[in-house]
Design a protein around this motif. Sequence first.
Motif, short mmCIF file in Angstrom:
data_model
loop_
_atom_site.label_atom_id
_atom_site.label_comp_id
_atom_site.label_asym_id
_atom_site.label_seq_id
_atom_site.Cartn_x
_atom_site.Cartn_y
_atom_site.Cartn_z
N THR A 171 45.14 53.79 39.43
CA THR A 171 46.25 53.39 40.29
C THR A 171 46.54 51.90 40.17
OG1 THR A 171 44.92 52.83 42.23
CG2 THR A 171 45.52 55.16 41.94
N ALA A 172 47.75 51.55 40.60
CA ALA A 172 48.12 50.14 40.68
C ALA A 172 47.20 49.39 41.63
CB ALA A 172 49.57 50.02 41.13
N GLN A 173 46.81 50.05 42.73
CA GLN A 173 45.93 49.39 43.68
C GLN A 173 44.57 49.07 43.07
OE1 GLN A 173 46.96 48.20 46.62
NE2 GLN A 173 44.97 47.19 46.61
N ASP A 174 44.08 49.96 42.20
CA ASP A 174 42.83 49.67 41.49
C ASP A 174 42.96 48.40 40.64
OD1 ASP A 174 41.54 51.89 42.51
OD2 ASP A 174 42.07 53.17 40.81
N VAL A 175 44.11 48.24 40.02
CA VAL A 175 44.36 47.06 39.19
C VAL A 175 44.42 45.81 40.07
CG1 VAL A 175 46.03 45.94 37.66
CG2 VAL A 175 45.50 48.37 37.37
N LEU A 176 45.15 45.90 41.17
CA LEU A 176 45.31 44.74 42.05
C LEU A 176 44.01 44.34 42.72
CD1 LEU A 176 48.74 45.68 43.67
CD2 LEU A 176 48.30 43.81 42.07
N ALA A 177 43.09 45.29 42.88
CA ALA A 177 41.82 45.01 43.56
C ALA A 177 40.80 44.32 42.66
CB ALA A 177 41.23 46.31 44.11
N LEU A 178 41.05 44.24 41.36
CA LEU A 178 40.08 43.64 40.45
C LEU A 178 39.82 42.18 40.81
CD1 LEU A 178 41.31 45.02 37.00
CD2 LEU A 178 39.30 45.78 38.30
N GLU A 179 38.55 41.80 40.77
CA GLU A 179 38.13 40.40 40.96
C GLU A 179 37.25 40.04 39.76
OE1 GLU A 179 39.14 38.44 43.22
OE2 GLU A 179 39.84 39.66 44.90
N PRO A 180 37.87 39.82 38.60
CA PRO A 180 37.09 39.69 37.37
C PRO A 180 36.25 38.41 37.32
CG PRO A 180 39.39 39.22 36.96
CD PRO A 180 39.32 39.74 38.35
N ASP A 181 35.09 38.55 36.72
CA ASP A 181 34.24 37.41 36.41
C ASP A 181 34.44 37.10 34.93
OD1 ASP A 181 32.30 35.55 35.87
OD2 ASP A 181 30.62 36.73 36.65
N LEU A 182 35.38 36.20 34.65
CA LEU A 182 35.77 35.94 33.27
C LEU A 182 34.70 35.19 32.49
CD1 LEU A 182 39.55 35.06 33.77
CD2 LEU A 182 38.52 37.26 33.20
N SER A 183 33.69 34.67 33.19
CA SER A 183 32.58 34.03 32.47
C SER A 183 31.81 35.04 31.64
CB SER A 183 31.64 33.33 33.45
OG SER A 183 30.94 34.28 34.26
N LEU A 184 31.95 36.32 31.97
CA LEU A 184 31.27 37.38 31.21
C LEU A 184 32.04 37.76 29.95
CD1 LEU A 184 30.12 39.70 34.15
CD2 LEU A 184 28.80 37.94 32.94
N ILE A 185 33.33 37.38 29.88
CA ILE A 185 34.16 37.68 28.71
C ILE A 185 34.96 36.42 28.35
CG2 ILE A 185 34.32 40.19 28.84
CD1 ILE A 185 36.89 39.85 30.52
N PRO A 186 34.29 35.33 28.00
CA PRO A 186 34.98 34.05 27.86
C PRO A 186 35.96 33.98 26.71
CG PRO A 186 32.71 33.88 27.08
CD PRO A 186 32.84 35.21 27.76
N THR A 187 35.85 34.86 25.74
CA THR A 187 36.77 34.82 24.60
C THR A 187 37.75 36.00 24.61
OG1 THR A 187 35.24 36.07 23.17
CG2 THR A 187 35.04 33.67 23.18
N ALA A 188 37.77 36.76 25.68
CA ALA A 188 38.55 38.00 25.72
C ALA A 188 40.04 37.73 25.90
CB ALA A 188 38.06 38.89 26.85
N MET A 189 40.82 38.70 25.45
CA MET A 189 42.26 38.79 25.71
C MET A 189 42.46 40.25 26.15
SD MET A 189 43.55 35.78 24.78
CE MET A 189 45.27 35.95 24.31
N VAL A 190 42.48 40.49 27.47
CA VAL A 190 42.37 41.85 27.95
C VAL A 190 43.26 42.08 29.17
CG1 VAL A 190 40.37 41.30 29.43
CG2 VAL A 190 40.71 43.66 28.63
N GLY A 191 43.75 43.30 29.28
CA GLY A 191 44.60 43.66 30.41
C GLY A 191 44.13 44.93 31.09
#
Length: 282
Positions: A171-191
């Motif tokens: 769901t869209a709500q699942d997407v909006l609820a994400l609180e990513p820790d980008l330090s775990l994927i520092p070189t990523a390009m992801v959606g």
Amino acid sequence: MTMPRTRSFMQVDVFSAQPYGGNPVAVVLDGTDLADEEMQRLARWTNLSETTFVLPPTAAEADYRLRIYTPGGELPFAGHPTLGSARAWLEGGGTPQHADRIVQECAAGLVTVRRGDGSLSFAGPPRVREGALDDAYLDQIVAAFGITRERVLAHQWVDNGPGWAVVQLATAQDVLALEPDLSLIPTAMVGAIGAHPEGSSHHFEMRTFAPGAGVPEDPACGSMNAGVGQWLTAIGGAPSAYRVSQGTRLGRAASIEITADPDGTVWVSGATTVCIRGSITA
């Protein structure tokens, strides 16, 4: 190093009918004689997701050549800078070879931009990588997103130059609820993409994270939406025409329209508004 001089400059809001609701791009309308490191320094200074430099074309079919920089490096292609730069070029007096379309030359090749009523559309370039993500990378992404693999409905490489990968949530709500820790994927390009409830004004919600390019979260991403549109419409995961909202968590109101032609060409459309006109010394 070149001797600094005054160059025409615009800042364009892309993918929002309401100015300042979309994703801005800085456009230097004459990048002639700027060295790579000078372009990169200026892109770091603007601190936008992308800064572009318009140059004379080298291909006869092209109306202009475009170089696209993030704060972290150069991209061979990007979507909202393509539309925003086309708008700036037109407003700056550019005249295309064909009345109904503009042809942009960039490192990824030639990109066609259509002119419509109040909007511009670009044809999604071919993906340079597609197919399911490998298990190790998917594990990194779900860990960074703080979710389990069971919550991922599907996943795919949708790379048309920047390096994009995407995961589909329920769901869209699942997407909006994400609180990513980008330090775990520092070189990523992801959606991440998820469906809005039936009857909503938009079919999907999208979020894109680009720590690999120095952009933690992009307010609206044309290249990601192009690759995802090619994937979803090809497998029947989306209708041939649909709308995506993006930037919600950043206080933006981006609206991106995707249309797949019968021949498989996917067009990414949105409003473009010049918000700043002037000059820059570079």
